[in-house]
Structure formats: C-alpha cells, structure tokens
Design an enzyme around this catalytic site. Structure first.
Site, PDB file in Angstrom:
ATOM      1  N   CYS A 132      -2.230 -17.949  24.189  1.00  0.00           N
ATOM      2  CA  CYS A 132      -2.053 -18.816  25.697  1.00  0.00           C
ATOM      3  C   CYS A 132      -2.241 -19.913  25.400  1.00  0.00           C
ATOM      4  O   CYS A 132      -0.974 -20.440  26.966  1.00  0.00           O
ATOM      5  CB  CYS A 132      -2.852 -18.598  26.635  1.00  0.00           C
ATOM      6  SG  CYS A 132      -4.853 -18.399  25.508  1.00  0.00           S
ATOM      7  N   HIS A 244      -5.919 -22.702  31.490  1.00  0.00           N
ATOM      8  CA  HIS A 244      -6.216 -24.059  30.371  1.00  0.00           C
ATOM      9  C   HIS A 244      -5.871 -24.814  31.053  1.00  0.00           C
ATOM     10  O   HIS A 244      -4.424 -24.844  31.743  1.00  0.00           O
ATOM     11  CB  HIS A 244      -5.836 -23.929  29.242  1.00  0.00           C
ATOM     12  CG  HIS A 244      -6.329 -22.237  28.823  1.00  0.00           C
ATOM     13  ND1 HIS A 244      -7.660 -21.264  29.123  1.00  0.00           N
ATOM     14  CD2 HIS A 244      -5.680 -21.899  27.982  1.00  0.00           C
ATOM     15  CE1 HIS A 244      -7.908 -20.694  28.123  1.00  0.00           C
ATOM     16  NE2 HIS A 244      -6.617 -20.368  27.439  1.00  0.00           N
TER      17      HIS A 244
END
Ligand code: A2P
Length: 340
Positions: A132, A244
């Site tokens: 990710c 994130h």
C-alpha cells in the site's frame, strides 16, 4: 451482451476483503457469481455490504473450477497454500499479499504505471498487488519521474492501522475507549500501545536493521517504476484508522521548480489530485480526504532548501482502497478489457 465473470474473494471477511466486495459493486464489475471465502469459523457467516447481504464460505475444500478471477487477501501463508490450487483450475489470481511480489515471472502492477506488464500473468496465472505505501508513493512521483528522472527517494510514512487488518482497527478502538474510561490500556496486535502513540516499526525486522515494510518500498519501487531509483524509507504506524500519509523528499536528475511540479501534478491525466494552498488546511489529510476515496492526493509541494535538485511533497491515500482493494479491482478491469 456484456460478458460476466465468476469472482472469488479469499479473505472476504477481512478489512481489505470487504472493501474488495464494495469496490466491485461500486464499479459495477460484471459479475456472474461472487464467492466469498474465509476461514472455517466464518463458514455460513452473513456480511452486509452496500445494503446487500452475502454469505461466506470456507476456503478449505472450495473448488476453484469455473472461477475466472480470484482476489486473495488473507495473508501470505494462505496465498502460499491456495493460490496455485486456484491457478491449477485456470483461475487468474490477483494476490494482495507480499508472497509472490518479488518473483521474476510474476508481474507487480500499479495500473497507472505499468499496466502493460499485466500480459506476463500468462506464465503463472498470478498477478501481484504491491504494498500500500509503495502504490501511493509511486502514483504520486510517476508524473515527476516522466518529466525529470528521480534518482533517490527519502520517505517517512505515517500508516493507518487498517493496513494490519480488522484486529488492529479493534485494538486502536479498544485502547481509545480504555483511555477515555480510565481503564488499563492493553495491546496484542502491535508491540507497543498504538492509541496516542507513534510506532516506528511496520512488519518484522530484517538483518540490515530496516523493517520488511521499508524494504518492500525499496524492492517494489525498483520492480515497478525504475530499478535505478534508490529509496531510503522509514515506515511508521500512527493512530489513524484509514489512510496512509507520506512525507516524500525526492532527489532529481536536474532542478525543477515547485511550480513546474505542481503544473504536472494538477494536469487532468496526472493520476493524482493536488491540494496545495499556502493557507491553514490547504493540504490533504487522511481523515478528511481519504475515507471514501480511491484517489491519491498530493500537497505541500516545495523545493528542498537543503539540496540542489530536491523536491518535497506530502502524499495521502486510502490504504485499503488504492493501496489494496481498488488497485486489485483496477487490475481485474484490465484483465477483462484486454485479456479474458
Ligand atoms: P476469518 O474472518 O474467517 O478469520 P484481516 O486482514 O482484516 O485480518 O482479515 C484476514 C482475512 O483472512 C479474513 O477474511 C480471515 O477470515 C481470512 N483468513 C484468515 N485465516 C484464514 C484461513 N485459514 N483460511 C481462509 N481465510 C482465512
């Protein structure tokens, strides 16, 4: 009539698996039958996504015959054990774990960057979905790299707990509740308290003192974008549920101004959304922009005042969507458009 496909999701009760179902529905993926697979303990369990009820089946004993695409997100050990079972039955596996990512014959795909590599799935039947943190970083720097080669990336990440899965989401929730109720704070998923804390470790330590998450960013940048790029990562877990964030410091082959960079990043086909105003809040944040978005957001673009050809930026994206489920579904969309 549009062709419809039989799809299996392995790990369908997990944080990423449930999002895979949601993204397939949101994108109106042409599904004939959808098989939701998880561990034996979830056999018969009902899950509700976008007001639709689905029944989960046990992976163990499932026959992959007739499955066109199997999306795996149940951990590396499950991919190791079952992915080949699926490909032996002629299913194409899109694997969200790190198990196959570094195998030479297996394409590692971020569609905005290297969709043309998907064709190599024919050798093994497997396509790997990258990590990710790597996906959002590379989507953001690709337009810059196309204009002026990136030589080195210094990156610090601020990663949400959903990347670890449902247990970690619960652990943060429980710790916040314990804190506000004056109860003892306990932990099990992470090596230290995550609520109101910042933990500089994601995944296990490697021999060189970096963590595996950090080395994933190094290896995957080279495999996906350019093997010449050097990466110096520090990956950090923060008490955020979804999204994130990354502080990225690029060293470029030659100087480009922050205005030039912003012009490229704000172009229609850049693949990112630029939010960059020098006012309070004029930048993307995980909890504000990312909760329901598949996009990669960039802000705080500025020249590095300490380094000749340096450029800094702040990159935010939903780790469960673009970092996992959405990227996998994009790969599946390429498969049905061009290959099956
Ligand atoms: P289950 O809910 O039945 O344990 P997360 O990443 O959110 O922790 O989710 C992990 C996913 O992997 C879940 O869907 C979980 O199913 C699944 N999983 C874990 N162990 C197995 C297994 N042995 N067989 C199939 N699925 C598994």
């Amino acid at each position: 009539m549009t062709k419809k496909y039989n799809i299996a999701i392995v790990g369908a009760t997990g944080a990423v698996g449930q999002m895979m179902i949601q993204v397939l529905l949101e994108r109106k993926f042409p599904i004939n039958e959808l098989y939701l697979l998880a561990s034996k303990k979830s056999d018969g369990k009902k899950i509700n996504i976008l007001n639709k009820e689905f029944t989960v089946k046990a992976l163990d004993g499932f026959d992959f015959s007739g499955i066109d695409i199997a999306l795996f997100s149940a951990g590396s050990n499950i991919s190791e054990k079952y992915a080949k079972e699926a490909t032996n039955k002629n299913s194409i596996v899109i694997d969200n774990t790190s198990f196959f990512r570094y195998e030479e014959d297996i394409p590692l795909i971020v569609p905005e960057i290297n969709a043309s590599q998907i064709t190599h799935y024919k050798k093994t039947g497997i396509i790997a979905n990258p990590n990710c943190s790597t996906i959002q970083m590379l989507v953001a720097i690709k337009p810059i790299h196309d204009l002026c080669k990136v030589i080195r990336i210094n990156v610090c990440t601020y990663q949400a707990v959903s990347g670890t899965g449902n247990n970690a989401i619960k652990e943060l929730n429980d710790q916040v509740n314990a804190y506000v109720n004056n109860n003892e704070i306990l932990w099990d998923v992470y090596p230290k308290q995550i609520a109101f804390n910042v933990i500089p470790q994601i995944d296990n330590f490697m021999e060189n003192g970096y963590t595996k998450e950090e080395m994933k960013m190094v290896w995957e940048t080279k495999k996906i974008l350019d093997e010449k790029i050097e990466v110096n990562p520090t990956t950090v877990r923060v008490p955020v549920f979804y999204g994130h964030s990354e502080a990225i410091h690029l060293e470029l082959e030659k100087n480009i101004t922050s205005n030039e960079a912003k012009n490229i990043l704000s172009a229609k086909d850049s693949g990112v959304i630029l939010i960059d105003e020098h006012i309070d809040g004029g930048y993307p944040c995980a909890a504000n922009e990312c909760e329901n978005s598949n996009d990669v957001y960039v802000g705080r673009v500025r020249e590095d005042i300490s380094c000749k050809n340096g450029l800094n930026m702040w990159v935010v994206s939903n780790n469960i969507r673009k970092g996992a489920a959405f990227n996998s579904v994009q790969i599946a969309e390429h498969l049905i458009k061009d290959y099956i």
